[in-house]
Design an enzyme around this catalytic site. Structure first.
Site, PDB file in Angstrom:
ATOM      1  N   SER A  78       4.138  -2.681  10.393  1.00 53.10           N
ATOM      2  CA  SER A  78       5.591  -2.720  10.580  1.00 53.10           C
ATOM      3  C   SER A  78       6.202  -4.040  10.127  1.00 53.10           C
ATOM      4  O   SER A  78       7.117  -4.567  10.774  1.00 53.10           O
ATOM      5  CB  SER A  78       5.963  -2.422  12.044  1.00 53.10           C
ATOM      6  OG  SER A  78       5.558  -1.108  12.397  1.00 53.10           O
ATOM      7  N   HIS A 112      -9.278   0.658   5.614  1.00 52.95           N
ATOM      8  CA  HIS A 112      -7.967   0.857   6.241  1.00 52.95           C
ATOM      9  C   HIS A 112      -8.130   1.756   7.466  1.00 52.95           C
ATOM     10  O   HIS A 112      -8.967   2.651   7.483  1.00 52.95           O
ATOM     11  CB  HIS A 112      -6.994   1.475   5.242  1.00 52.95           C
ATOM     12  CG  HIS A 112      -5.575   1.468   5.705  1.00 52.95           C
ATOM     13  ND1 HIS A 112      -5.082   2.401   6.599  1.00 52.95           N
ATOM     14  CD2 HIS A 112      -4.540   0.630   5.420  1.00 52.95           C
ATOM     15  CE1 HIS A 112      -3.807   2.131   6.827  1.00 52.95           C
ATOM     16  NE2 HIS A 112      -3.457   1.068   6.125  1.00 52.95           N
ATOM     17  N   GLY A 149       3.062  -1.297   4.218  1.00 44.54           N
ATOM     18  CA  GLY A 149       2.987   0.120   3.911  1.00 44.54           C
ATOM     19  C   GLY A 149       4.311   0.663   3.417  1.00 44.54           C
ATOM     20  O   GLY A 149       4.716   0.442   2.278  1.00 44.54           O
ATOM     21  N   GLY A 150       5.023   1.372   4.285  1.00 44.99           N
ATOM     22  CA  GLY A 150       6.244   2.064   3.887  1.00 44.99           C
ATOM     23  C   GLY A 150       7.286   1.187   3.235  1.00 44.99           C
ATOM     24  O   GLY A 150       7.989   1.630   2.314  1.00 44.99           O
ATOM     25  N   GLY A 157       3.315   1.696  11.018  1.00 46.64           N
ATOM     26  CA  GLY A 157       4.288   2.770  10.873  1.00 46.64           C
ATOM     27  C   GLY A 157       4.999   3.177  12.139  1.00 46.64           C
ATOM     28  O   GLY A 157       5.716   4.181  12.158  1.00 46.64           O
ATOM     29  N   GLU A 184      -6.575   4.198   8.511  1.00 52.12           N
ATOM     30  CA  GLU A 184      -6.461   5.629   8.243  1.00 52.12           C
ATOM     31  C   GLU A 184      -7.756   6.188   7.668  1.00 52.12           C
ATOM     32  O   GLU A 184      -8.092   7.356   7.896  1.00 52.12           O
ATOM     33  CB  GLU A 184      -5.277   5.877   7.303  1.00 52.12           C
ATOM     34  CG  GLU A 184      -3.951   5.610   7.996  1.00 52.12           C
ATOM     35  CD  GLU A 184      -2.802   5.295   7.063  1.00 52.12           C
ATOM     36  OE1 GLU A 184      -1.718   4.959   7.578  1.00 52.12           O
ATOM     37  OE2 GLU A 184      -2.987   5.372   5.836  1.00 52.12           O
ATOM     38  N   GLU A 212      -4.625  -5.414  10.812  1.00 49.06           N
ATOM     39  CA  GLU A 212      -3.601  -4.404  11.046  1.00 49.06           C
ATOM     40  C   GLU A 212      -3.842  -3.729  12.391  1.00 49.06           C
ATOM     41  O   GLU A 212      -4.670  -2.817  12.499  1.00 49.06           O
ATOM     42  CB  GLU A 212      -3.635  -3.333   9.947  1.00 49.06           C
ATOM     43  CG  GLU A 212      -3.244  -3.834   8.579  1.00 49.06           C
ATOM     44  CD  GLU A 212      -3.033  -2.668   7.618  1.00 49.06           C
ATOM     45  OE1 GLU A 212      -1.915  -2.514   7.114  1.00 49.06           O
ATOM     46  OE2 GLU A 212      -3.985  -1.897   7.404  1.00 49.06           O
ATOM     47  N   ASN A 222       0.851  -1.182   0.000  1.00 53.73           N
ATOM     48  CA  ASN A 222       0.000   0.000   0.000  1.00 53.73           C
ATOM     49  C   ASN A 222       0.891   1.238   0.000  1.00 53.73           C
ATOM     50  O   ASN A 222       1.523   1.559   1.003  1.00 53.73           O
ATOM     51  CB  ASN A 222      -0.907  -0.016   1.238  1.00 53.73           C
ATOM     52  CG  ASN A 222      -1.760   1.238   1.351  1.00 53.73           C
ATOM     53  OD1 ASN A 222      -1.921   1.993   0.397  1.00 53.73           O
ATOM     54  ND2 ASN A 222      -2.320   1.455   2.536  1.00 53.73           N
ATOM     55  N   TRP A 223       0.930   1.936  -1.148  1.00 51.61           N
ATOM     56  CA  TRP A 223       1.804   3.109  -1.260  1.00 51.61           C
ATOM     57  C   TRP A 223       1.228   4.336  -0.563  1.00 51.61           C
ATOM     58  O   TRP A 223       1.917   5.337  -0.416  1.00 51.61           O
ATOM     59  CB  TRP A 223       2.058   3.413  -2.746  1.00 51.61           C
ATOM     60  CG  TRP A 223       3.042   2.487  -3.386  1.00 51.61           C
ATOM     61  CD1 TRP A 223       3.521   1.324  -2.884  1.00 51.61           C
ATOM     62  CD2 TRP A 223       3.674   2.671  -4.668  1.00 51.61           C
ATOM     63  NE1 TRP A 223       4.407   0.738  -3.763  1.00 51.61           N
ATOM     64  CE2 TRP A 223       4.522   1.553  -4.865  1.00 51.61           C
ATOM     65  CE3 TRP A 223       3.593   3.644  -5.656  1.00 51.61           C
ATOM     66  CZ2 TRP A 223       5.280   1.406  -6.028  1.00 51.61           C
ATOM     67  CZ3 TRP A 223       4.360   3.484  -6.804  1.00 51.61           C
ATOM     68  CH2 TRP A 223       5.199   2.391  -6.987  1.00 51.61           C
ATOM     69  N   LYS A 224      -0.035   4.278  -0.183  1.00 55.95           N
ATOM     70  CA  LYS A 224      -0.697   5.401   0.483  1.00 55.95           C
ATOM     71  C   LYS A 224      -0.540   6.668  -0.370  1.00 55.95           C
ATOM     72  O   LYS A 224      -0.596   6.595  -1.595  1.00 55.95           O
ATOM     73  CB  LYS A 224      -0.166   5.568   1.908  1.00 55.95           C
ATOM     74  CG  LYS A 224      -0.288   4.280   2.733  1.00 55.95           C
ATOM     75  CD  LYS A 224       0.055   4.451   4.179  1.00 55.95           C
ATOM     76  CE  LYS A 224      -0.093   3.127   4.925  1.00 55.95           C
ATOM     77  NZ  LYS A 224       0.164   3.266   6.373  1.00 55.95           N
TER      78      LYS A 224
END
Length: 254
Positions: free
Chosen positions: A208, A93, A229-230, A169, A95, A163, A9-11
């Protein structure tokens, strides 16, 4: 047998120049033994879908509206993602649940829209740190699972991603025992509701995930892959996670 899935997921990250990261990932996994999914910003979906050519890497959206069309400025429908070349879409998600106050009912509506458009819905859920510390993890996950997964869900059109909000993150990761407890609980809950098909829903862990802990996480029963994610923004970080999942898949019984 459930096919393992590595989802990135590049967000709200990435421009056209970032597509070179997909190129590098494809080069590193020319014939992947697991399914690879990238969910870039909506601005890159059509370009990514076109650029990957015949490689089996899947492209997905990060969210969709529950309606097929209409006066919803700034929103995108599941049909529009499908038209752009996506085959998956994330819904629910944390967020989105936090920043946009999305309820379980809203998430379920989006999942139904994804199914109607022929997309696989990746339904996200998980508890906050306060809920974890209060011993409410399974209550929260159970409620979200019951109310966010629509009745039309199957193992073919739905993936569930656990998640824990406090691990996204932050560098914090639940223990293997904690992850295993939630995934076993989700499998049991889905099997109770959907019968034999409950065994075919793919369950991902997210929060993470990185090369240093991927092998341990993928060895946990009922963890069928990861939503990353990141660490999915750079092929150099994401590729080792995909490799760890491929190695785990090689250990699966036929």
């Amino acid at each position: 047998m459930r096919r393992r899935l590595a989802a990135g997921n590049w967000k709200m990250n990435g421009t056209a120049a970032s597509l070179s990261e997909m190129d590098a990932l494809i080069e590193a996994h020319l014939s992947p033994s697991v399914e690879i999914l990238l969910c870039p910003p909506a601005t890159l979906i059509a370009a990514m879908a076109s650029r990957k050519g015949q490689h089996p890497l899947a492209v997905g959206g990060q969210d969709c509206h529950a309606a097929a069309s209409g006066a919803h400025t700034g929103d995108l429908s599941a049909q529009q993602f499908k038209d752009a070349g996506a085959t998956f879409v994330l819904v629910g998600h944390s967020e989105r649940r936090t920043d946009h106050r999305e309820t379980d009912d809203v998430v379920a509506g989006k999942a139904r829209a994804a199914h109607a458009a022929g997309l696989v819905a990746v339904i996200c859920l998980g508890e906050t740190l306060a809920e974890r510390e209060a011993g409410q993890t399974l209550d929260v996950v159970g409620r979200q699972l019951d109310n966010s997964v629509p009745d039309g869900a199957t193992g073919l059109n739905t993936v569930v991603a656990y998640e824990p909000v406090w691990a996204i993150g932050t560098g914090l990761t639940p223990t293997s025992e904690q992850i295993g407890e939630v995934h076993e609980f989700m499998r049991s809950r889905l099997s109770a509701r959907f019968g034999a098909d409950g065994a075919y829903f793919r369950l991902l862990y997210g929060g993470s995930v990185k090369p240093s802990n991927a092998t341990e996480i993928f060895a946990i029963p009922d963890v069928d892959g990861a939503l990353v994610g990141g660490a999915s923004l750079k092929a150099a970080d994401f590729s080792p996670i995909v490799t760890a999942l491929e190695q785990a898949a090689d250990m699966d019984l036929p």
